[in-house]
Write a protein that holds these residues in place. Structure first.
Motif, PDB file in Angstrom:
ATOM      1  N   LYS A 159      25.717 -41.618   3.446  1.00  0.00           N
ATOM      2  CA  LYS A 159      24.805 -42.594   4.046  1.00  0.00           C
ATOM      3  C   LYS A 159      25.227 -42.979   5.459  1.00  0.00           C
ATOM      4  CE  LYS A 159      23.040 -44.530  -0.277  1.00  0.00           C
ATOM      5  NZ  LYS A 159      22.881 -45.751  -1.104  1.00  0.00           N
ATOM      6  N   SER A 160      26.518 -43.145   5.665  1.00  0.00           N
ATOM      7  CA  SER A 160      26.987 -43.549   6.992  1.00  0.00           C
ATOM      8  C   SER A 160      26.985 -42.383   7.978  1.00  0.00           C
ATOM      9  CB  SER A 160      28.394 -44.146   6.897  1.00  0.00           C
ATOM     10  OG  SER A 160      29.326 -43.198   6.408  1.00  0.00           O
ATOM     11  N   ASN A 161      26.768 -41.160   7.488  1.00  0.00           N
ATOM     12  CA  ASN A 161      26.774 -39.991   8.367  1.00  0.00           C
ATOM     13  C   ASN A 161      25.396 -39.412   8.628  1.00  0.00           C
ATOM     14  OD1 ASN A 161      29.561 -39.057   9.245  1.00  0.00           O
ATOM     15  ND2 ASN A 161      29.919 -39.492   7.080  1.00  0.00           N
ATOM     16  N   ILE A 162      24.358 -40.007   8.071  1.00  0.00           N
ATOM     17  CA  ILE A 162      23.006 -39.500   8.325  1.00  0.00           C
ATOM     18  C   ILE A 162      22.733 -39.509   9.829  1.00  0.00           C
ATOM     19  CG2 ILE A 162      20.539 -39.974   8.036  1.00  0.00           C
ATOM     20  CD1 ILE A 162      21.163 -41.043   5.258  1.00  0.00           C
ATOM     21  N   GLY A 163      22.320 -38.386  10.348  1.00  0.00           N
ATOM     22  CA  GLY A 163      22.031 -38.272  11.773  1.00  0.00           C
ATOM     23  C   GLY A 163      23.203 -37.831  12.615  1.00  0.00           C
ATOM     24  N   ASN A 164      24.403 -37.817  12.033  1.00  0.00           N
ATOM     25  CA  ASN A 164      25.569 -37.350  12.771  1.00  0.00           C
ATOM     26  C   ASN A 164      25.641 -35.822  12.745  1.00  0.00           C
ATOM     27  OD1 ASN A 164      26.367 -39.954  13.332  1.00  0.00           O
ATOM     28  ND2 ASN A 164      27.874 -40.068  11.681  1.00  0.00           N
ATOM     29  N   ALA A 165      26.411 -35.267  13.686  1.00  0.00           N
ATOM     30  CA  ALA A 165      26.599 -33.818  13.720  1.00  0.00           C
ATOM     31  C   ALA A 165      27.111 -33.324  12.376  1.00  0.00           C
ATOM     32  CB  ALA A 165      27.579 -33.448  14.826  1.00  0.00           C
ATOM     33  N   GLY A 166      26.472 -32.302  11.853  1.00  0.00           N
ATOM     34  CA  GLY A 166      26.839 -31.763  10.556  1.00  0.00           C
ATOM     35  C   GLY A 166      26.063 -32.355   9.401  1.00  0.00           C
ATOM     36  N   PHE A 167      25.373 -33.467   9.639  1.00  0.00           N
ATOM     37  CA  PHE A 167      24.561 -34.064   8.570  1.00  0.00           C
ATOM     38  C   PHE A 167      23.270 -34.645   9.141  1.00  0.00           C
ATOM     39  CE2 PHE A 167      23.898 -36.978   4.828  1.00  0.00           C
ATOM     40  CZ  PHE A 167      23.804 -35.968   3.878  1.00  0.00           C
ATOM     41  N   SER A 168      22.804 -34.022  10.209  1.00  0.00           N
ATOM     42  CA  SER A 168      21.533 -34.440  10.790  1.00  0.00           C
ATOM     43  C   SER A 168      20.384 -33.821  10.000  1.00  0.00           C
ATOM     44  CB  SER A 168      21.444 -34.015  12.254  1.00  0.00           C
ATOM     45  OG  SER A 168      21.359 -32.601  12.350  1.00  0.00           O
ATOM     46  N   TYR A 169      19.230 -34.442  10.101  1.00  0.00           N
ATOM     47  CA  TYR A 169      18.048 -33.894   9.436  1.00  0.00           C
ATOM     48  C   TYR A 169      17.739 -32.495   9.958  1.00  0.00           C
ATOM     49  CZ  TYR A 169      17.200 -38.621   7.639  1.00  0.00           C
ATOM     50  OH  TYR A 169      17.314 -39.826   7.005  1.00  0.00           O
ATOM     51  N   GLU A 170      17.951 -32.288  11.252  1.00  0.00           N
ATOM     52  CA  GLU A 170      17.644 -30.996  11.852  1.00  0.00           C
ATOM     53  C   GLU A 170      18.528 -29.884  11.273  1.00  0.00           C
ATOM     54  OE1 GLU A 170      17.124 -34.056  15.279  1.00  0.00           O
ATOM     55  OE2 GLU A 170      18.326 -33.812  13.451  1.00  0.00           O
ATOM     56  N   GLU A 171      19.823 -30.134  11.192  1.00  0.00           N
ATOM     57  CA  GLU A 171      20.752 -29.120  10.698  1.00  0.00           C
ATOM     58  C   GLU A 171      20.534 -28.837   9.219  1.00  0.00           C
ATOM     59  OE1 GLU A 171      24.662 -30.037  13.388  1.00  0.00           O
ATOM     60  OE2 GLU A 171      23.834 -31.644  12.157  1.00  0.00           O
ATOM     61  N   ARG A 172      20.354 -29.878   8.452  1.00  0.00           N
ATOM     62  CA  ARG A 172      20.131 -29.706   7.016  1.00  0.00           C
ATOM     63  C   ARG A 172      18.817 -28.973   6.765  1.00  0.00           C
ATOM     64  NH1 ARG A 172      20.283 -35.589   5.143  1.00  0.00           N
ATOM     65  NH2 ARG A 172      20.036 -34.708   3.043  1.00  0.00           N
ATOM     66  N   GLY A 173      17.815 -29.257   7.611  1.00  0.00           N
ATOM     67  CA  GLY A 173      16.538 -28.568   7.485  1.00  0.00           C
ATOM     68  C   GLY A 173      16.656 -27.083   7.755  1.00  0.00           C
ATOM     69  N   LYS A 174      17.436 -26.711   8.768  1.00  0.00           N
ATOM     70  CA  LYS A 174      17.625 -25.291   9.075  1.00  0.00           C
ATOM     71  C   LYS A 174      18.357 -24.577   7.937  1.00  0.00           C
ATOM     72  CE  LYS A 174      15.682 -25.075  13.143  1.00  0.00           C
ATOM     73  NZ  LYS A 174      14.372 -24.382  13.301  1.00  0.00           N
ATOM     74  N   PHE A 175      19.303 -25.278   7.308  1.00  0.00           N
ATOM     75  CA  PHE A 175      20.013 -24.679   6.179  1.00  0.00           C
ATOM     76  C   PHE A 175      19.039 -24.441   5.026  1.00  0.00           C
ATOM     77  CE2 PHE A 175      22.868 -24.479   2.534  1.00  0.00           C
ATOM     78  CZ  PHE A 175      23.900 -23.704   3.018  1.00  0.00           C
ATOM     79  N   SER A 176      18.157 -25.386   4.787  1.00  0.00           N
ATOM     80  CA  SER A 176      17.143 -25.215   3.748  1.00  0.00           C
ATOM     81  C   SER A 176      16.227 -24.040   4.065  1.00  0.00           C
ATOM     82  CB  SER A 176      16.308 -26.491   3.600  1.00  0.00           C
ATOM     83  OG  SER A 176      17.090 -27.572   3.113  1.00  0.00           O
ATOM     84  N   GLU A 177      15.877 -23.895   5.335  1.00  0.00           N
ATOM     85  CA  GLU A 177      15.034 -22.771   5.742  1.00  0.00           C
ATOM     86  C   GLU A 177      15.731 -21.441   5.459  1.00  0.00           C
ATOM     87  OE1 GLU A 177      13.039 -22.748   9.591  1.00  0.00           O
ATOM     88  OE2 GLU A 177      13.419 -24.909   9.752  1.00  0.00           O
ATOM     89  N   LEU A 178      17.029 -21.392   5.708  1.00  0.00           N
ATOM     90  CA  LEU A 178      17.782 -20.160   5.462  1.00  0.00           C
ATOM     91  C   LEU A 178      17.796 -19.833   3.974  1.00  0.00           C
ATOM     92  CD1 LEU A 178      19.535 -17.832   6.366  1.00  0.00           C
ATOM     93  CD2 LEU A 178      21.498 -19.388   6.413  1.00  0.00           C
ATOM     94  N   LEU A 179      18.069 -20.820   3.134  1.00  0.00           N
ATOM     95  CA  LEU A 179      18.073 -20.580   1.692  1.00  0.00           C
ATOM     96  C   LEU A 179      16.701 -20.096   1.224  1.00  0.00           C
ATOM     97  CD1 LEU A 179      20.127 -23.613   0.312  1.00  0.00           C
ATOM     98  CD2 LEU A 179      20.938 -21.308   0.843  1.00  0.00           C
TER      99      LEU A 179
END
Length: 254
Positions: A159-179
């Motif tokens: 929760k405290s890392n949402i939006g930080n590097a490594g746990f941003s919505y953008e990065e997590r979204g790209k990982f989901s796209e890859l899967l």
């Protein structure tokens, strides 16, 4: 077949922190390294029994870099993904074997305040397209430091890392796209509810001793290899870097 991936955070430093002993004891068939931080000609050590392939940064020496050591000589090896904008940092090696491609990647860090997020997003799209092209030829295994914790379960303080590097919505979204392109996160596929399983810990705040970590190192396997996945492990007891090795065990092809 045993495959290992490890962000060594400087191979020369890791050599003095137990890497040779780990390699001898674990004896993987292939081991992929990220953040080697060196050129091959700087190596004053050898790895008997392994073919060695290095992709070092040419834009900034002592930075980034990957390596792949294999007991079996690959049919072919390529470096980079064919994009000049990304290939100068030595982030990708692809080894072709009879029944799969093995790709190791050191995904760019978005940096504090997401100052490099645009570069990261462009890399993600190019890398995903590269993998999809490989998948048209034969199954693909991807491993490395992918610099993202995918789900809340994959880091200690989500929760405290949402939006930080490594746990941003953008990065997590790209990982989901890859899967979604036909890959399995092998560890989470086998252990969907296993918490407190991390592969990286900050050097600050006694993070490793307290297991305040992130799972950002992965083995992704083509869905076509699902029946060959025997185990996917996080070797958290292995020291020598701020990351620990991760491991994929494959059954022999039937």
């Amino acid at each position: 077949m045993k495959l290992v991936s490890w962000n060594v955070n400087g191979l020369r430093a890791c050599m003095g922190k137990g890497f040779p002993e780990f390699l001898k004891a674990e004896a993987p068939d292939m081991i992929c390294l990220q953040e080697t931080k060196m050129q091959q000609e700087q190596a004053d050590f050898e790895f008997p029994g392994y073919y060695e392939y290095w992709n070092s940064s040419i834009v900034k020496k002592g930075y980034s870099g990957t390596a792949l050591f294999s007991r079996e000589e690959p049919q072919s090896v390529t470096f980079g993904i064919g994009h000049e904008a990304f290939d100068g940092e030595g982030r990708v090696i692809t080894a072709e074997y009879p029944d799969f491609y093995l790709v190791t990647v050191y995904t760019p860090n978005s940096q504090r305040e997401l100052t490099r997020i645009q570069f990261r997003m462009e890399f993600e799209d190019a890398f995903r397209a590269y993998l999809v092209t490989l998948k048209e030829k034969k199954p693909v295994i991807v491993c490395g430091d992918m610099n993202v914790a995918h789900k809340f379960i994959d880091l200690k303080n989500p929760k405290s890392n949402i939006g930080n590097a490594g746990f941003s919505y953008e990065e997590r979204g790209k990982f989901s796209e890859l899967l979604a392109c036909g890959f399995l996160d092998t560890f989470r596929h086998l252990y969907p509810e296993r918490a407190s399983a991390y592969s990286w810990w900050s050097y600050m705040y006694n993070s490793r001793a307290n297991n305040t970590g992130w799972r950002i190192d992965y083995f992704l396997a083509d869905e076509r290899l699902e029946n060959r996945i025997e185990d996917s492990r996080i070797l958290s007891e292995v020291m020598g870097s701020d990351h620990c090795p991760v491991e994929l065990v494959l059954k022999d092809e039937e």
